[in-house]
Design an enzyme around this catalytic site. Structure first.
Site, PDB file in Angstrom:
ATOM      1  N   GLY A  82      34.771  33.288  40.150  1.00 23.16           N
ATOM      2  CA  GLY A  82      34.937  33.419  38.771  1.00 23.16           C
ATOM      3  C   GLY A  82      35.688  34.518  38.180  1.00 23.16           C
ATOM      4  N   GLY A 100      40.364  48.165  42.016  1.00 20.55           N
ATOM      5  CA  GLY A 100      39.320  47.480  42.074  1.00 20.55           C
ATOM      6  C   GLY A 100      38.445  47.850  40.835  1.00 20.55           C
ATOM      7  N   ASN A 154      45.760  41.245  35.861  1.00 15.87           N
ATOM      8  CA  ASN A 154      45.957  40.525  34.488  1.00 15.87           C
ATOM      9  C   ASN A 154      44.761  40.807  33.864  1.00 15.87           C
ATOM     10  OD1 ASN A 154      44.835  38.041  33.181  1.00 15.87           O
ATOM     11  ND2 ASN A 154      45.564  36.512  34.495  1.00 15.87           N
ATOM     12  N   LYS A 177      43.625  39.824  30.899  1.00 13.01           N
ATOM     13  CA  LYS A 177      42.757  38.716  30.569  1.00 13.01           C
ATOM     14  C   LYS A 177      41.293  38.615  31.379  1.00 13.01           C
ATOM     15  CE  LYS A 177      44.004  35.095  28.471  1.00 13.01           C
ATOM     16  NZ  LYS A 177      44.703  33.633  28.280  1.00 13.01           N
ATOM     17  N   THR A 178      41.645  38.472  32.558  1.00 13.52           N
ATOM     18  CA  THR A 178      40.630  38.217  33.684  1.00 13.52           C
ATOM     19  C   THR A 178      39.924  39.645  33.934  1.00 13.52           C
ATOM     20  OG1 THR A 178      42.219  38.533  35.599  1.00 13.52           O
ATOM     21  CG2 THR A 178      41.499  36.516  34.730  1.00 13.52           C
ATOM     22  N   GLY A 190      35.743  44.812  39.702  1.00 13.37           N
ATOM     23  CA  GLY A 190      34.707  44.100  39.388  1.00 13.37           C
ATOM     24  C   GLY A 190      33.400  44.689  39.346  1.00 13.37           C
ATOM     25  N   GLU A 191      33.238  45.761  40.044  1.00 20.35           N
ATOM     26  CA  GLU A 191      31.840  46.673  39.940  1.00 20.35           C
ATOM     27  C   GLU A 191      31.778  47.650  39.003  1.00 20.35           C
ATOM     28  OE1 GLU A 191      29.425  45.924  43.189  1.00 20.35           O
ATOM     29  OE2 GLU A 191      31.057  45.039  44.574  1.00 20.35           O
ATOM     30  N   GLY A 247      28.293  35.220  41.906  1.00 22.76           N
ATOM     31  CA  GLY A 247      27.767  35.885  43.224  1.00 22.76           C
ATOM     32  C   GLY A 247      27.062  37.098  42.882  1.00 22.76           C
ATOM     33  N   GLN A 279      35.950  40.870  33.645  1.00 22.65           N
ATOM     34  CA  GLN A 279      35.124  41.407  34.444  1.00 22.65           C
ATOM     35  C   GLN A 279      34.435  42.726  34.077  1.00 22.65           C
ATOM     36  OE1 GLN A 279      34.698  40.738  38.432  1.00 22.65           O
ATOM     37  NE2 GLN A 279      34.552  39.078  37.204  1.00 22.65           N
TER      38      GLN A 279
END
Length: 733
Positions: A473, A696, A626, A628-629, A698-699, A245, A633
């Site tokens: 994802g 956070g 996690n 791994k994820t 992701g960004e 996204g 990211q």
């Protein structure tokens, strides 16, 4: 009760949806089968501003398999989008202000002016090419660089401030012993998620079901209800899997609306899958920017002035300013700060959010200027940053809830081998390659929204978590499974999470690195309530200290459930009050994820070819659920940052406003051969003011990344390139 299960938070467990995705069992939007399914394709405007004077659909209608052609001449009625309000965040869902196919007006090159519905996708696409449209044009503004002086000051809001002033930065700059004053530019960027935007819409009376590649289910549901004049309860949006996204799927774009319109007009379920070019022409991307960063310092490198101004773009039919100067509010201590943001309105598709909107391009400019200041001072770039590392927020003196940027730089320098760097530009070589090392700071604010969650514990020991969050994802379902398992002390495989459906309890949009913490906050509260309920049962039945299964079975209770939030109208209003109250409470701190980006490049001395050869990123992101994820990211953000620096650029014809490279054949993104092994790690220290200590991540990975590349290129070549992307012609021009 007993809860002896080993904790899973912090463990690199496999994704709960990994098998489904790798075997092809996962159903993405376009995969859902419906009987009697029709297919739709868009007809795009070929002018940037004006009106449709005639539209000839005869040839298209006659094409074999065509069911109907819908234009402004025969389209079903549609209501306009709501005016955006921070009191109802769903009002911000619309990608544009256009009321599609309700009149003859055209606001950008690519705006849909008709939609063809056919028995097959082939027939729909072929027939769409046969629609003939004539226009009356109006003078338009499409050349961004030529419109810089038409920009007006952004007002901002309580959530997204656009400017700030402390002291007299202009005077301090003029008096500084050492200063830099730089103009930097970034081009437009377009979204290229693995899964193009797609929609399947089906009506049953006045009830609408939509499968959509959405990262904002609740916003989509409310927006569709408004546009089609039906109750929100009559709309269901389903998105169990979203193939990326990055902000592009956070708004409702024309394809979603027109698929639902076509389904209503034909009485059949309709699938509309955008081509890659269709994404470029109907889905907004990141605004271009023109930035000025001016820094003043004394001879010891202490900042005395920091000025960061920007010009960005919005569309005549929508879009919002991008918070380009946000990072400059928080990263460096200076007694004098001036931040201003301006925007110019143009006749192009409205801009939208793209990974770390504002911060990603803002940190490029700020961190390149810091590197240039270090060069003029003859100081190590890390030393300069650490000398100006603030103890409190530079603008208002607020406390940082958590900040370990010094520790990130120290660890990163050690892992990367920064001590091997010689300071002079063009001083490091490896055969025909010029070698350079660059650093930059990463920064992204931390957000916490409200989420509704239900958790059910059954007598067989299984746990069901229900929340309408989005999975794009990043491993959201896996993280929430880990959190629930630890909170209740049950095995990970005992937890099942239902998500990706607006029929589930409402969750915030997946954006701003806020989803994991926001859902976790409510999930932890629900698990706490659940344990209290089970404890009460145990006390009544005399089974204190027994397993959940024993307690529930002896109490003859099939399950217990905890509910956080309400889906009623009053509950929605209460949720909004919860959000505003939480937002106001949280303003006493400045919360953010930070990091240190280290990049090594090799530049071919004769051709100017740039290769990123090594990368280390160390991040202060609080607790990592996690590893791994999380690593995936952070690496993904860095890869996008490398793309920003070296390859990506949307080319807009300055005469017509048409995007000239609307596909992956001409819009270049990094491929495997462009990316080295990326070393990422994190400090792992939780933020005490956030659920589970989450900040956070992701960004934040993309922020500072483009600057680290540019700074490394400067170190390798002695050439300071301030205009992205860094292409061969700019290296040795």
């Amino acid at each position: 009760m007993t809860a002896t299960q080993e904790n899973t938070v912090g463990k690199p467990v496999d994704r709960v949806d990994g098998v489904a995705k790798t075997t092809g069992a996962a159903q993405f939007t376009a995969d859902f089968p419906y009987p009697d399914l029709a297919h739709a394709a868009l007809v795009h405007a070929t002018i940037s501003r004006g009106r449709v004077t005639s539209i000839d659909t005869a040839a298209a209608s006659a094409f074999p398999g065509v069911i109907t052609v819908i234009s402004h001449q025969n389209a079903p009625a549609l209501k306009p989008p709501a005016k955006p309000s921070i009191m109802d965040l769903s009002t911000m869902a619309s990608g544009t202000t256009v009321n599609y196919l309700q009149d003859d007006k055209v606001y950008w090159d690519g705006q849909p002016v008709a939609v063809v519905v056919a028995e097959t996708s082939y027939a729909a696409r072929e027939a769409a090419a046969l629609v003939r449209v004539e226009y009356e044009t109006v003078e338009s503004s499409v050349d961004f660089s030529a419109s810089e002086h038409d920009a007006t000051l952004d007002k901002g809001s309580s959530i997204m401030p656009a400017g700030a002033k402390k002291g007299d930065a202009q005077a301090a700059l003029a008096e500084a012993a050492v200063s830099v004053d730089m103009r930097l530019t970034t081009p437009p960027y377009n979204h290229n998620a693995l899964e193009p935007h797609s929609t399947i819409a089906k009506w049953e009376g006045d009830k609408l079901t939509v499968h959509d590649a959405s990262q904002a289910l609740d916003w989509f549901r409310s927006h569709l209800a408004l546009r089609f004049g039906i109750p929100t309860a009559n709309v269901r949006v389903i998105a169990p899997y979203v193939g990326g996204g990055f902000g592009g799927k956070g708004s409702v774009w024309p394809g979603t609306i027109l698929a639902a319109m076509a389904a209503r007009a034909t009485g059949r379920p309709v699938r509309l899958v955008l081509t890659r070019e269709g994404v470029y022409r109907t889905v907004g991307g990141r605004t271009p920017s023109i930035q000025r960063v001016a820094l003043g310092a004394d001879r010891e490198g202490n900042l005395t002035a920091l000025i960061h101004t920007s010009v960005a773009r919005t569309g005549r039919a929508g879009g919002s300013f991008e918070q380009i100067t946000t990072s400059s509010r928080h990263l460096y201590a200076s007694p004098n700060i001036l931040l201003e943001q301006r925007s110019v309105v143009q006749d192009l598709i409205p801009n939208t959010a793209m990974r770390a909107p504002g911060e990603s391009i803002g940190t490029f400019a700020l961190e390149a200027a810091m590197d240039e200041l270090a060069s003029r001072l003859g100081m190590d770039p890390i030393e300069l940053r650490m000398r100006n590392e603030p103890d409190r927020n530079p603008l208002d003196g607020k406390a940082f809830s958590h900040r370990m940027l010094r520790e990130a730089y120290a660890l990163g320098a050690e892992r990367f081998g920064w001590h091997n760097r010689t300071p002079e530009p063009r001083s490091m070589r490896d055969g025909r390659w010029l070698v350079g090392m660059g650093v930059a700071s990463a920064y992204h604010p931390s957000w916490l929204f409200t989420a509704n969650v239900t958790v059910r514990l059954s007598a067989d020991g299984t746990v069901l978590v229900r929340c309408g969050f989005q999975e794009m994802g990043m491993g959201g379902a896996t993280a929430q499974s880990q959190i629930a398992a630890d909170a209740l002390g049950v095995p990970l495989d005992a937890v099942r999470v239902e998500y990706g459906d607006s029929a589930l309890p409402t969750a915030p949009a997946a954006g701003g690195s806020m989803q994991t913490a926001s859902v976790a906050n409510s999930l932890l509260e629900a698990c706490g309530q659940l344990k209290q309920s089970v404890a009460a049962l145990a006390k009544r039945s005399g089974t204190t200290g027994e397993s959940y299964q024993t307690i529930l079975k002896k109490a003859n209770v099939p399950h217990v459930e905890a509910v956080i939030g309400s889906e009623t109208r009053l509950g929605k209003l209460t949720g909004q009050v919860r959000f505003m109250a939480k937002f106001l409470r949280e303003r006493r701190w400045v919360k953010a994820a930070t990091g240190a980006q280290f990049c090594e490049v090799r530049v071919e001395k004769d051709t100017g070819e740039v290769r990123v050869s090594r990368w280390t990123g160390v991040f202060d992101v609080g607790t990592v659920i996690n590893p791994k994820t999380a690593a995936s990211q952070l690496r993904g953000g860095i890869v996008m940052g490398i793309g920003m620096a070296l390859a990506e650029e949307t080319l807009v014809d300055p005469r017509s406003g048409r995007i000239m490279n609307p596909s992956l054949a001409e819009y270049h993104v990094p491929v495997h051969a462009d990316i080295p092994k990326i070393d990422v790690t994190w400090l792992g220290d939780p933020d005490p003011t956030m659920p589970l200590g989450l900040l956070g991540l992701g960004e934040v990975g993309i922020t500072g990344a483009a600057a680290a590349v540019a700074n490394a290129v400067y170190h390798a070549t002695g050439k300071r390139i301030n205009d992205l992307p860094i292409t061969l012609d700019k290296v040795f021009q």
